[in-house]
Design a protein around this motif. Structure first.
Motif, PDB file in Angstrom:
ATOM      1  N   ARG A  33       3.140-112.132-138.670  1.00  0.00           N
ATOM      2  CA  ARG A  33       3.552-110.732-138.777  1.00  0.00           C
ATOM      3  C   ARG A  33       4.438-110.299-137.613  1.00  0.00           C
ATOM      4  N   LEU A  34       4.233-110.834-136.428  1.00  0.00           N
ATOM      5  CA  LEU A  34       4.940-110.350-135.254  1.00  0.00           C
ATOM      6  C   LEU A  34       6.093-111.253-134.836  1.00  0.00           C
ATOM      7  N   TRP A  35       6.595-112.044-135.788  1.00  0.00           N
ATOM      8  CA  TRP A  35       7.777-112.858-135.519  1.00  0.00           C
ATOM      9  C   TRP A  35       8.987-111.955-135.304  1.00  0.00           C
ATOM     10  N   ARG A  36       9.854-112.311-134.367  1.00  0.00           N
ATOM     11  CA  ARG A  36      10.969-111.447-133.981  1.00  0.00           C
ATOM     12  C   ARG A  36      12.338-111.986-134.406  1.00  0.00           C
ATOM     13  N   LYS A  37      12.543-113.296-134.251  1.00  0.00           N
ATOM     14  CA  LYS A  37      13.870-113.895-134.375  1.00  0.00           C
ATOM     15  C   LYS A  37      14.195-114.260-135.833  1.00  0.00           C
ATOM     16  N   ASN A  38      15.337-114.933-136.019  1.00  0.00           N
ATOM     17  CA  ASN A  38      15.597-115.501-137.339  1.00  0.00           C
ATOM     18  C   ASN A  38      14.873-116.851-137.409  1.00  0.00           C
ATOM     19  N   ARG A  39      15.212-117.715-138.354  1.00  0.00           N
ATOM     20  CA  ARG A  39      14.461-118.954-138.521  1.00  0.00           C
ATOM     21  C   ARG A  39      15.352-120.190-138.439  1.00  0.00           C
ATOM     22  N   SER A  40      16.451-120.106-137.751  1.00  0.00           N
ATOM     23  CA  SER A  40      17.332-121.264-137.631  1.00  0.00           C
ATOM     24  C   SER A  40      16.709-122.308-136.706  1.00  0.00           C
ATOM     25  N   PRO A  41      16.752-123.588-137.085  1.00  0.00           N
ATOM     26  CA  PRO A  41      16.180-124.639-136.232  1.00  0.00           C
ATOM     27  C   PRO A  41      17.005-124.835-134.966  1.00  0.00           C
ATOM     28  N   GLN A  42      16.320-125.005-133.851  1.00  0.00           N
ATOM     29  CA  GLN A  42      16.979-125.174-132.557  1.00  0.00           C
ATOM     30  C   GLN A  42      16.449-126.428-131.869  1.00  0.00           C
ATOM     31  N   ASN A  43      17.284-126.996-131.000  1.00  0.00           N
ATOM     32  CA  ASN A  43      16.867-128.147-130.202  1.00  0.00           C
ATOM     33  C   ASN A  43      16.300-129.261-131.090  1.00  0.00           C
ATOM     34  N   ASN A  44      17.094-129.615-132.115  1.00  0.00           N
ATOM     35  CA  ASN A  44      16.705-130.678-133.055  1.00  0.00           C
ATOM     36  C   ASN A  44      15.385-130.388-133.765  1.00  0.00           C
ATOM     37  N   GLY A  45      15.161-129.103-134.028  1.00  0.00           N
ATOM     38  CA  GLY A  45      13.983-128.708-134.786  1.00  0.00           C
ATOM     39  C   GLY A  45      12.704-128.605-133.990  1.00  0.00           C
ATOM     40  N   THR A  46      12.784-128.665-132.656  1.00  0.00           N
ATOM     41  CA  THR A  46      11.570-128.536-131.850  1.00  0.00           C
ATOM     42  C   THR A  46      11.133-127.080-131.711  1.00  0.00           C
ATOM     43  N   CYS A  47      12.040-126.148-131.956  1.00  0.00           N
ATOM     44  CA  CYS A  47      11.689-124.735-131.966  1.00  0.00           C
ATOM     45  C   CYS A  47      12.618-124.017-132.958  1.00  0.00           C
ATOM     46  N   PHE A  48      12.289-122.788-133.254  1.00  0.00           N
ATOM     47  CA  PHE A  48      13.016-122.060-134.291  1.00  0.00           C
ATOM     48  C   PHE A  48      13.382-120.654-133.829  1.00  0.00           C
ATOM     49  N   GLY A  49      14.542-120.230-134.281  1.00  0.00           N
ATOM     50  CA  GLY A  49      14.885-118.832-134.186  1.00  0.00           C
ATOM     51  C   GLY A  49      15.738-118.419-133.006  1.00  0.00           C
ATOM     52  N   VAL A  50      16.646-117.468-133.295  1.00  0.00           N
ATOM     53  CA  VAL A  50      17.501-116.829-132.299  1.00  0.00           C
ATOM     54  C   VAL A  50      17.293-115.321-132.412  1.00  0.00           C
ATOM     55  N   ASP A  51      17.243-114.640-131.290  1.00  0.00           N
ATOM     56  CA  ASP A  51      17.204-113.177-131.290  1.00  0.00           C
ATOM     57  C   ASP A  51      18.596-112.693-131.677  1.00  0.00           C
ATOM     58  N   LEU A  52      18.748-112.207-132.892  1.00  0.00           N
ATOM     59  CA  LEU A  52      20.071-111.832-133.393  1.00  0.00           C
ATOM     60  C   LEU A  52      20.700-110.709-132.582  1.00  0.00           C
ATOM     61  N   ASN A  53      19.884-109.890-131.938  1.00  0.00           N
ATOM     62  CA  ASN A  53      20.454-108.811-131.126  1.00  0.00           C
ATOM     63  C   ASN A  53      20.724-109.253-129.690  1.00  0.00           C
ATOM     64  N   ARG A  54      20.738-110.559-129.483  1.00  0.00           N
ATOM     65  CA  ARG A  54      21.240-111.157-128.243  1.00  0.00           C
ATOM     66  C   ARG A  54      22.379-112.130-128.550  1.00  0.00           C
ATOM     67  N   ASN A  55      22.836-112.164-129.806  1.00  0.00           N
ATOM     68  CA  ASN A  55      23.748-113.213-130.247  1.00  0.00           C
ATOM     69  C   ASN A  55      25.184-112.748-130.438  1.00  0.00           C
ATOM     70  N   PHE A  56      25.453-111.456-130.172  1.00  0.00           N
ATOM     71  CA  PHE A  56      26.817-110.947-130.336  1.00  0.00           C
ATOM     72  C   PHE A  56      27.621-111.169-129.059  1.00  0.00           C
ATOM     73  N   ASP A  57      28.932-111.184-129.212  1.00  0.00           N
ATOM     74  CA  ASP A  57      29.822-111.486-128.094  1.00  0.00           C
ATOM     75  C   ASP A  57      30.065-110.238-127.248  1.00  0.00           C
ATOM     76  N   ALA A  58      29.009-109.824-126.554  1.00  0.00           N
ATOM     77  CA  ALA A  58      29.085-108.690-125.635  1.00  0.00           C
ATOM     78  C   ALA A  58      28.418-109.135-124.336  1.00  0.00           C
ATOM     79  N   LYS A  59      29.199-109.784-123.481  1.00  0.00           N
ATOM     80  CA  LYS A  59      28.675-110.427-122.265  1.00  0.00           C
ATOM     81  C   LYS A  59      27.492-111.328-122.626  1.00  0.00           C
ATOM     82  N   TRP A  60      27.690-112.116-123.679  1.00  0.00           N
ATOM     83  CA  TRP A  60      26.637-112.936-124.278  1.00  0.00           C
ATOM     84  C   TRP A  60      25.871-113.751-123.229  1.00  0.00           C
ATOM     85  N   CYS A  61      24.547-113.651-123.349  1.00  0.00           N
ATOM     86  CA  CYS A  61      23.601-114.473-122.569  1.00  0.00           C
ATOM     87  C   CYS A  61      23.786-114.320-121.057  1.00  0.00           C
ATOM     88  N   SER A  62      24.230-113.162-120.605  1.00  0.00           N
ATOM     89  CA  SER A  62      24.449-112.958-119.168  1.00  0.00           C
ATOM     90  C   SER A  62      23.242-112.315-118.496  1.00  0.00           C
TER      91      SER A  62
END
Length: 442
Positions: free
Chosen positions: A218-247
């Protein structure tokens, strides 16, 4: 006493050492920070909300007591709170638009049905189009709502459901569409807006994540895209836009709740939204993105304390809109730049829209302010939606008065021309009658 359920604690560290201690516990136990999002944003004197797994609850409390860190219980049993509103989340099968309940939360299957029926019933002003597909091959749709016109129209763009667990945001998008369509004949402002503005509304952007909150966590936040060869899942979509991304205010750790992704706009959902955004950007007047919780209206920016070019106008309009909100249900909202009244963050869609020179870019953080958090009960859907709509209607009125062209009187008042003609003929008839009487009396 052993605690066998997840809890949400309110913790207020008083010193730098206490802050450091809580940050270390958060890393070690991978705690779910509800407020703020990132451990770097924890500071002395600031209240933080932490969901603690059942296996760590008792030890967490003992550690806090040993360190003399003040704390209280915000939610004593997270699962019980989830179950409390379970009746409002059961699928009712095939959706009927006439009986659709906007005061409960709906699973994605019902929202899909609802969108199709909205398109069928209001086809004169609504089109439903495909935005794109998710990693799990779910279709993302959006509405375009407005009267057909040969003239160039302004655009108001709204998205909901970027964060999967923020169900009230999804509920509000449905409420907003319903109000826009059912008021179009009786509300002169909405009638005028639909003639001069096209509303682009994405009811659920993060569909994979939203479905996951219904089926698995119920409290999942991110999307469900596989990351790091499937060892974890999900990206915070509201951190994924090109606005000083990941700074700032985000993480490059794929296990983090605020993972920014492997690159800016790496996610299919983000790419699809950007594609539509670029298509209508030249005419876009306002961008609205809906979240919870905190009861805030955030202005750009989150990644810097510098203000956007349109900051003063945005702030003035938003301050007036929250006054209107308070009149509705006596509920307090705060207005300000995200980096000032919330915390530093980068890669947000609101900042990205501001960087694209959209005149108005607002991020709404809906109810509540720390009693239920992401588990807002269904009985608060209606007042939340009513007060939020009140705020937006004020912003639309401001746009109407400041940015839209005045319409001819007969356009603003449908049927007004016919009424005037009818009145003219009545006056002619009365005048003719008077003349006849006068002639006969001579």
């Amino acid at each position: 006493m052993h605690v066998s359920c997840d809890q949400v604690l309110k913790v207020t560290p008083q010193t730098a050492l206490q802050v450091q201690y809580i940050q270390e516990l958060s890393r070690q136990w991978k705690l779910d920070l509800w407020k703020p999002d990132l451990i770097q944003e924890i500071y002395s004197g600031g209240e933080i909300h932490i969901r603690v797994q059942s296996s760590n609850v008792q030890q967490m409390k003992e550690n806090l007591l040993q360190q003399n860190i003040p704390f209280g219980i915000m939610i004593s049993d997270v699962q019980k709170q989830i179950d409390y509103s379970s009746m409002s989340r059961k699928s009712t099968g095939r959706v009927s638009l006439e009986t659709y309940d906007y005061e409960i939360y709906h699973p994605m299957t019902e929202i899909y049905d609802w969108m199709e029926q909205i398109k069928d019933k209001y086809g004169d002003v609504v089109t439903k189009d495909l935005l794109g597909h998710t990693h799990e091959q779910n279709s993302i749709y959006y509405f375009k709502i407005g009267r057909p016109s040969q003239e160039t129209k302004k655009v108001i763009f709204m998205d909901c459901g970027i964060h999967a667990r923020e169900w009230i945001a999804v509920a509000y998008c449905q409420w907003f569409v319903k109000e826009l369509l059912t008021r179009q004949k009786s509300d002169s402002l909405i009638r005028k807006l639909l003639k001069q503005v096209d509303f682009y509304v994405i009811p659920v952007l993060n569909i994979d994540g939203y479905i996951y909150t219904w089926t698995t966590e119920r409290l999942w936040r991110k999307n469900r895209s596989p990351q790091n060869n499937g060892t974890c899942f999900g990206v915070d979509l509201n951190r994924n836009f090109d606005a000083k991304w990941c700074s700032v205010g985000t993480s490059d750790d794929c296990e983090s709740y605020v993972f920014c992704g492997p690159s800016a706009a790496s996610e299919l959902e983000t790419i699809a939204m950007i594609k539509l955004f670029e298509k209508v950007k030249s005419n876009m007047l306002m961008y609205l993105t809906i979240h919870n919780y905190g009861q805030l209206i955030l202005l750009p920016y989150g990644y810097t304390t510098n203000q956007s070019a349109n900051h003063y106008e945005m702030e003035t309009a938003a301050m007036k809109s929250v006054e209107k909100m308070k009149e509705k249900h006596d509920n307090e909202y705060t207005v300000g730049s995200g980096s000032v009244i919330l915390y530093e963050t980068s890669g947000s869609s609101g900042d990205w829209a501001a960087d694209a020179n959209i005149t108005f870019s607002y991020t709404y953080e809906l109810r509540d302010d720390g009693e239920f958090g992401f588990e807002l009960p269904a009985d608060q859907i209606k007042p939340t939606c009513e007060e939020t709509l009140t705020s937006m209607l004020y912003l639309f009125e401001y746009i109407n008065e400041t940015y839209l062209e005045p319409l001819e009187e007969e356009e603003e008042n449908p049927g007004g021309g016919a009424a005037a003609i009818e009145s003219l003929w009545i006056n002619i008839f009365l005048l003719f009658s008077v003349c006849i009487v006068y002639v006969l009396s001579q």
